[in-house]
Scaffold this motif. Structure first.
Motif, mmCIF file in Angstrom:
data_model
loop_
_atom_site.group_PDB
_atom_site.id
_atom_site.type_symbol
_atom_site.label_atom_id
_atom_site.label_comp_id
_atom_site.label_asym_id
_atom_site.label_seq_id
_atom_site.Cartn_x
_atom_site.Cartn_y
_atom_site.Cartn_z
ATOM 1 N N VAL A 156 0.949 -1.294 -0.104
ATOM 2 C CA VAL A 156 -0.048 -0.019 0.192
ATOM 3 C C VAL A 156 0.894 1.225 -0.152
ATOM 4 N N HIS A 157 1.876 1.313 0.857
ATOM 5 C CA HIS A 157 2.788 2.471 0.630
ATOM 6 C C HIS A 157 3.532 2.544 -0.221
ATOM 7 N N CYS A 158 4.162 1.296 -0.994
ATOM 8 C CA CYS A 158 4.771 1.500 -1.965
ATOM 9 C C CYS A 158 3.928 2.276 -3.278
ATOM 10 N N MET A 159 2.676 2.103 -3.195
ATOM 11 C CA MET A 159 2.036 2.572 -4.300
ATOM 12 C C MET A 159 1.540 3.856 -3.924
ATOM 13 N N GLY A 208 1.823 9.934 -4.306
ATOM 14 C CA GLY A 208 2.118 11.306 -3.637
ATOM 15 C C GLY A 208 3.186 12.023 -4.385
ATOM 16 N N GLY A 209 4.035 11.420 -5.114
ATOM 17 C CA GLY A 209 5.475 11.838 -5.568
ATOM 18 C C GLY A 209 4.955 12.545 -6.794
ATOM 19 N N VAL A 210 4.216 11.893 -7.614
ATOM 20 C CA VAL A 210 3.498 12.075 -9.165
ATOM 21 C C VAL A 210 2.679 13.316 -8.878
ATOM 22 N N HIS A 261 -0.902 12.299 1.639
ATOM 23 C CA HIS A 261 -0.418 10.968 1.841
ATOM 24 C C HIS A 261 -1.367 10.019 2.394
ATOM 25 N N GLY A 262 -2.292 10.463 3.379
ATOM 26 C CA GLY A 262 -3.268 9.717 3.922
ATOM 27 C C GLY A 262 -4.433 9.173 2.938
#
Ligand code: NAD
Length: 387
Positions: free
Chosen positions: A267-270, A275-277, A282-283
């Protein structure tokens, strides 16, 4: 069957001070650090909510010298860190106080790295090995109940050149003290309470189910799941309810301790790729992706998902049924607190390939309970966009 044969270690360099009104101890805590000059790190939302005034009045009462750096963006950027380091250096601060959510606390950690290492670019410190010594000491005063950054060893900073969220990680980056005062979270608006709360729930669920989970983080994660599931809706709908806020703040703290000693998963990897792009909160990124990854992982961690369902108060007969109930409860919680869908984030079909590639390269991919390739991530992103 429970198997505790694998080795584990647990280190928590941060002292935790928790209580309703405990923020008033800030002056005392600064004195304990023997600091003469303090840089306050914060963001405009905290000033607007009137929280910084409360903090500065405490420092004034103690006759402590301070300056303020309030240039932290949500999803803090490398330029925020580099500008903040200039402000801290020019004041010759011997400690920092970070007052804010995960963005502010992460930015303070990264500023501390640059100041103590005489560094210029935070990118030079990316990864787990570049921070070589203790950073400028700081006190973390969290104002959201979500990231657990007050007790984790990492800072997540957006590299603007490449539009991705990099992680700088070292136990040297831990806060000296975390002052957790539920009163400071009462002003968090409902949509941010919802997304940060789902972030904390994601930490707990992933910490409990990744390949590298261990008994202490398991215990922390399960109680975090119970606290968050039972209190998130109330905290969103009745923001003034101090008990709901308190349960969320402690839930987020425990979840932060859990995942920083275990790991997060897919989940965090996705979510970090997203969030970067797209610079999305984040939440929210975590919340919209959590059910898809849970469904995908389910058959690889049936027993643990069933245990999660139990912590959520669900009743069931078989492990399969329990696992399903955990996924359904997470979906319902997202709807009950009004979180948006993946599609509503405006994600473009043509970006999915790039997002999948970034997720696959994330260091936590290898911790996910089910093997994940770039193609697997692409399937999940496509499914989320189609729904
Ligand atoms: P945030 O810090 O970005 O805050 C979101 C918004 O809420 C901001 O505008 C802020 O001003 C406002 N806000 C915060 N507290 C408030 C209050 N009490 N009253 C009114 N407004 C308030 O959000 P966050 O979710 O806490 O942090 C997200 C960041 O943390 C992301 O960059 C994420 O990648 C990172 N993160 C770090 C870790 C870690 O271990 N270091 C873990 C998870 C997430």
């Amino acid at each position: 069957m429970t198997n505790i044969l694998r080795q584990f270690s647990f280190e928590l360099p941060t002292r935790i001070e928790y209580g309703v009104g405990v923020a008033s101890k800030l002056g005392e805590e600064v004195r304990l650090l023997k600091a003469q000059k303090v840089s306050l790190i914060t963001d405009p939302g905290i000033i607007k909510a009137g929280l910084l005034d409360k903090i500065t009045s405490i420092l004034k009462e103690e006759k402590l010298l301070y300056n303020v750096f309030d240039g932290v963006d949500p999803n803090p950027k490398d330029r925020n860190v580099e500008r903040g380091a200039q402000v801290v250096r020019s004041f010759e601060a011997d400690a920092m106080v970070a007052v804010g959510g995960g963005s502010v606390i992460d930015c303070a950690k990264a500023i501390g790295v640059l100041v103590s290492h005489d560094g210029k670019r935070i990118k030079d410190f990316e990864g787990k090995t570049a921070v070589k010594k203790p950073i400028l000491p700081f006190i973390a005063v969290p104002t959201t109940a979500g990231t657990g950054s007050e007790v984790t060893f990492s800072a997540v900073i957006t590299d603007r050149e490449n539009n991705y969220k990099m992680t700088v990680r070292s136990p040297f980056m831990a806060a000296k003290v975390a002052l957790l005062d539920p009163k400071l979270t009462v002003t968090v608006p409902p949509h941010i309470t919802a997304s940060t709360g789902m972030d904390a729930l994601t930490h707990a669920i992933e910490a409990y189910t990744v390949k590298v989970s261990e008994p202490i983080s398991d215990a922390l994660a399960l109680y975090a799941i119970e606290l968050i599931t039972n209190n998130l809706v109330n905290a969103v709908k009745n923001g003034e309810n101090i008990n709901a806020r308190a349960c969320m703040l402690v839930g987020s703290l425990l979840a932060g301790m859990a995942f920083s000693h275990s790991d997060v998963g897919s989940v965090h990897c996705m979510a970090e790729a997203l969030g970067g792009v797209y610079d999305a909160p984040h939440g929210v990124c975590n919340a919209v992706l959590l059910p898809y990854v849970m469904e995908y992982n389910a058959e690889f961690c049936l027993e643990r998902y069933a245990r999660i369902a139990q912590a959520m108060g669900e009743i069931f007969d078989t492990m399969e049924e329990g696992a399903m109930k955990a996924v359904e409860r997470v979906k319902k919680l997202s709807v009950d607190v009004g979180l948006p869908s993946f599609k509503s984030l405006g994600v473009k079909e043509e970006d999915l390939e790039k997002l999948a590639d970034m997720a696959a390269k994330n260091i936590s991919t290898k911790s996910n309970p089910r093997e994940m390739s770039k193609e697997d991530y692409l399937v999940l992103f496509k499914k989320a966009l189609a729904d």
